[in-house]
Design a protein around this motif. Structure first.
Motif, PDB file in Angstrom:
ATOM      1  N   LEU A 145      37.459  43.716  46.909  1.00 35.77           N
ATOM      2  CA  LEU A 145      37.447  43.045  45.625  1.00 35.77           C
ATOM      3  C   LEU A 145      36.035  42.704  45.163  1.00 35.77           C
ATOM      4  O   LEU A 145      35.850  41.980  44.198  1.00 35.77           O
ATOM      5  CB  LEU A 145      38.296  41.766  45.683  1.00 35.77           C
ATOM      6  CG  LEU A 145      39.788  42.016  45.915  1.00 35.77           C
ATOM      7  CD1 LEU A 145      40.547  40.713  45.901  1.00 35.77           C
ATOM      8  CD2 LEU A 145      40.348  42.966  44.877  1.00 35.77           C
ATOM      9  N   LEU A 181      40.270  45.732  41.167  1.00 38.94           N
ATOM     10  CA  LEU A 181      39.901  44.341  40.933  1.00 38.94           C
ATOM     11  C   LEU A 181      40.421  43.875  39.586  1.00 38.94           C
ATOM     12  O   LEU A 181      40.935  42.758  39.451  1.00 38.94           O
ATOM     13  CB  LEU A 181      38.384  44.180  41.010  1.00 38.94           C
ATOM     14  CG  LEU A 181      37.843  42.807  40.622  1.00 38.94           C
ATOM     15  CD1 LEU A 181      38.353  41.731  41.561  1.00 38.94           C
ATOM     16  CD2 LEU A 181      36.318  42.822  40.601  1.00 38.94           C
ATOM     17  N   LEU A 185      42.774  40.628  38.864  1.00 37.56           N
ATOM     18  CA  LEU A 185      42.384  39.560  37.952  1.00 37.56           C
ATOM     19  C   LEU A 185      43.466  39.312  36.906  1.00 37.56           C
ATOM     20  O   LEU A 185      43.769  38.165  36.560  1.00 37.56           O
ATOM     21  CB  LEU A 185      41.057  39.911  37.270  1.00 37.56           C
ATOM     22  CG  LEU A 185      39.827  40.009  38.180  1.00 37.56           C
ATOM     23  CD1 LEU A 185      38.586  40.361  37.362  1.00 37.56           C
ATOM     24  CD2 LEU A 185      39.607  38.730  38.959  1.00 37.56           C
ATOM     25  N   LEU A 215      36.921  36.379  40.536  1.00 42.72           N
ATOM     26  CA  LEU A 215      38.205  35.949  41.086  1.00 42.72           C
ATOM     27  C   LEU A 215      38.211  34.458  41.402  1.00 42.72           C
ATOM     28  O   LEU A 215      39.277  33.838  41.447  1.00 42.72           O
ATOM     29  CB  LEU A 215      38.513  36.753  42.351  1.00 42.72           C
ATOM     30  CG  LEU A 215      39.874  36.533  43.007  1.00 42.72           C
ATOM     31  CD1 LEU A 215      41.001  36.959  42.076  1.00 42.72           C
ATOM     32  CD2 LEU A 215      39.961  37.305  44.328  1.00 42.72           C
ATOM     33  N   ARG A 220      41.268  30.875  37.325  1.00 43.90           N
ATOM     34  CA  ARG A 220      41.904  31.848  38.216  1.00 43.90           C
ATOM     35  C   ARG A 220      42.219  31.181  39.550  1.00 43.90           C
ATOM     36  O   ARG A 220      43.345  31.235  40.023  1.00 43.90           O
ATOM     37  CB  ARG A 220      41.000  33.066  38.398  1.00 43.90           C
ATOM     38  CG  ARG A 220      40.904  33.917  37.125  1.00 43.90           C
ATOM     39  CD  ARG A 220      40.469  35.333  37.405  1.00 43.90           C
ATOM     40  NE  ARG A 220      40.527  36.131  36.201  1.00 43.90           N
ATOM     41  CZ  ARG A 220      39.462  36.537  35.517  1.00 43.90           C
ATOM     42  NH1 ARG A 220      38.239  36.226  35.951  1.00 43.90           N
ATOM     43  NH2 ARG A 220      39.596  37.259  34.431  1.00 43.90           N
TER      44      ARG A 220
END
Length: 314
Positions: A145, A181, A185, A215, A220
């Motif tokens: 990631l 990634l 997300l 992230l 998030r």
């Protein structure tokens, strides 16, 4: 009648058998989850973490589940995301189970390595149910990631590729569709998650520094919880749970002092306690074994590698 119906629904939720779901490849019936009974015994009261942190987590969870109208009023999706990080053996998985038991939520455990595409990840999220904990363990090991491959790189490859080589073209197409990634997300805090509510997302990692900053940003990961090596307060919880030993034990003060100097995980201490016989003599022996192990580690750390070439071997 509305009150009776509400109470009946509450009783049904409390008495129902909760489930643990793990993701599997979708079949023709679009069954993305494989269910099993969830009967993990962990709870917040017996968890070997700092009591202040435990009470803070409990208050945060109660605030989350009781604010559906507030989330709607401020224009936020009714979900919350935790990142649990720390060395192996510090209780991340136990905390996940304790949270699920406290909230009386089902658990959806996602193995990202078994997800073939961003679209499949979207469908997994969409097929979860309200009142659930969505868990991704060891997220740093599941995907890279920290590697962002721009679409232009694929476009450049396509221009230079001999289109007659259909096998290579097919491989590139597969690479484009793999989970990325960007997909993760969107899974955490994108348009994909706009259709879900009353979800708690929990991610765990041993190495948060390996994760992309995108992230980890607020919104998030709403909260990052550090679970570290065993401290005196957590040790008292372990001693009470496993040995029925309190603060008055004659070795407790020495253990407190040693834990401030030596790193030892709750899992390692619990393994020592599991070897006790359960009576008073066994509890004393288990406490002494912990003290002996802490002393050994302190002595080992005090010896330099020049004096003992075996230090790097353990």
């Amino acid at each position: 009648m509305p009150h009776i119906l509400k109470e009946a629904e509450s009783i049904c939720l409390m008495t129902r058998e909760r489930r643990l779901y793990t993701n599997t490849h979708a079949n023709d019936d679009y069954r993305f989850w494989c269910p099993a009974p969830f009967a993990h015994p962990s709870n917040l009261d017996t968890l070997a973490i700092d009591p202040t942190l435990r009470d803070d987590i409990r208050a945060d969870l109660l605030r989350f589940v009781g604010r559906q109208d507030y989330y709607a009023r401020v224009g936020r999706r009714w979900k919350r995301s935790y990142l649990l990080y720390g060395p192996p053996g510090t209780g991340k998985t136990s905390l996940v189970a304790a949270i699920a038991n406290f909230l009386e939520f089902d658990v959806f455990h996602i193995d990202l390595t078994a997800v073939d595409s961003n679209l499949e990840l979207h469908r997994l999220l969409d097929s979860t149910t309200p009142g659930s904990v969505i868990v991704v363990e060891d997220i740093d090991c599941s995907l890279d990631l920290g590697d962002r491959m721009e679409e232009t790189e694929y476009d450049d490859i396509d221009c230079a590729l001999d289109l007659s080589d259909r096998n290579e073209k097919k491989e590139l197409s597969t690479a484009k569709e793999a989970i990325s990634l960007s997909g993760v997300l969107n899974f955490v805090d994108g348009l994909w998650s706009s259709s879900v509510g009353e979800r708690l997302m929990i991610f765990t990692t041993n190495h948060p520094e390996r994760l992309d900053p995108a992230l980890l940003r607020p919104g998030r990961m709403d909260r990052q919880i550090h679970l570290s090596y065993c401290q005196p307060a957590a040790f008292r919880v372990l001693a009470r749970n496993y040995l029925e030993v309190g603060e008055e034990h004659e070795l407790m003060a020495e253990v407190d002092a040693l834990l401030k100097e030596v790193n030892m995980t709750p899992a390692e201490i619990a393994e020592i306690f599991m070897g006790c016989d359960g009576d008073g003599t066994g509890a004393d022996a288990a406490m002494q074994k912990v003290v002996d192990e802490l002393r050994r580690r302190r002595l080992k750390e005090a010896v330099s590698p020049d004096d003992d070439g075996q230090l790097s071997g353990e």
